[in-house]
Design a protein around this motif. Sequence first.
Motif, short mmCIF file in Angstrom:
data_model
loop_
_atom_site.label_atom_id
_atom_site.label_comp_id
_atom_site.label_asym_id
_atom_site.label_seq_id
_atom_site.Cartn_x
_atom_site.Cartn_y
_atom_site.Cartn_z
N MET A 40 -14.19 24.00 60.50
CA MET A 40 -14.26 22.95 61.36
C MET A 40 -13.07 22.48 62.22
O MET A 40 -13.20 22.13 63.35
N GLN A 41 -11.90 23.06 61.98
CA GLN A 41 -10.53 23.22 62.84
C GLN A 41 -11.14 23.91 64.15
O GLN A 41 -10.66 23.42 65.11
N GLY A 42 -11.81 24.80 64.27
CA GLY A 42 -11.95 25.68 65.32
C GLY A 42 -10.81 26.42 66.16
O GLY A 42 -10.68 26.46 67.21
N SER A 43 -9.68 26.50 65.05
CA SER A 43 -8.25 27.02 65.61
C SER A 43 -8.13 28.63 65.19
O SER A 43 -7.95 28.95 64.08
N PRO A 44 -8.23 29.42 66.19
CA PRO A 44 -7.84 30.87 65.98
C PRO A 44 -6.43 30.79 65.47
O PRO A 44 -6.49 31.97 64.60
N PHE A 45 -5.47 30.29 65.73
CA PHE A 45 -4.19 30.28 65.29
C PHE A 45 -4.21 29.92 63.52
O PHE A 45 -3.68 31.01 62.81
N ARG A 46 -4.71 29.11 63.44
CA ARG A 46 -4.98 28.75 61.83
C ARG A 46 -5.71 29.74 61.08
O ARG A 46 -5.16 30.25 60.02
N TYR A 47 -6.91 30.33 61.57
CA TYR A 47 -7.38 31.33 60.87
C TYR A 47 -6.82 32.63 60.97
O TYR A 47 -7.08 33.65 59.78
N ASN A 48 -5.95 32.74 61.56
CA ASN A 48 -5.19 34.13 61.58
C ASN A 48 -4.03 34.18 60.59
O ASN A 48 -3.63 35.25 60.33
N LEU A 49 -3.67 32.83 60.05
CA LEU A 49 -2.95 32.80 59.16
C LEU A 49 -3.42 32.98 57.78
O LEU A 49 -2.62 33.18 56.77
N TYR A 50 -4.84 32.91 57.50
CA TYR A 50 -5.14 33.04 56.31
C TYR A 50 -6.45 34.11 56.50
O TYR A 50 -7.04 34.19 57.46
#
Length: 218
Positions: free
Chosen positions: A84-94
């Motif tokens: 739901m965040q739609g954030s590549p930055f966040r998804y690259n962290l996890y």
Amino acid sequence: MDKKPVPDLLIPMSKPTEAINKLIAAFRTASVPLEMKGKESVIELNPVGDEAKVVLVLDGALNIYRTADNLRFVRAAAPNLFGMQGSPFRYNLYQFRSEKGSVLETLPFSRAMELVSEHQLFKEVLDFQTYLSDFQAYRTNLLISKSTYQIVCAFLFELEMMPPEQRLRTSVFNYIHEHTHLARSGVMKILSDLRQGEYINIENGKLIAILKKLPREY
């Protein structure tokens, strides 16, 4: 000996199951099954060269690991959803890994946002995002600038709050280690001392119960 006090365990807001179920019900009008292969399949929420997607966890769970050091962040059981965040930055962290037997569906992030608007689910999105933010802050507060003893106590409390059938399948040491990467010798010494003081009951490596309030100092 470490003389830092054990802080009161601050608990984040409860999982907003009703809000999650409303979002999942709306999203399932456009979602399709996500096929998993192997014991733990890695799920790409923001694949390179493809549109970001939302993943619905209908049964089973996703395990979320920190990419940098493979530290397990959380086991996220159904019902749940991610993306739901739609954030590549966040998804690259996890890294998101499905448990064997989990039932997952997926839909494009853009379509999910359209459905939120169509069904007026803005409050449900806010409740869910607040929950995720609170949980991340809880995990950060638990691990940053805390002694080994404080961290061990906090994860013992987490284990105690698990459903009994899950807790009795979970190794106390493995659970603490994979969420913290603390040294085995230090964790085992603390657990042994708490057992000898009759503060906790551990059998076959599993937590049976916390018997009395844990000491504030070690």
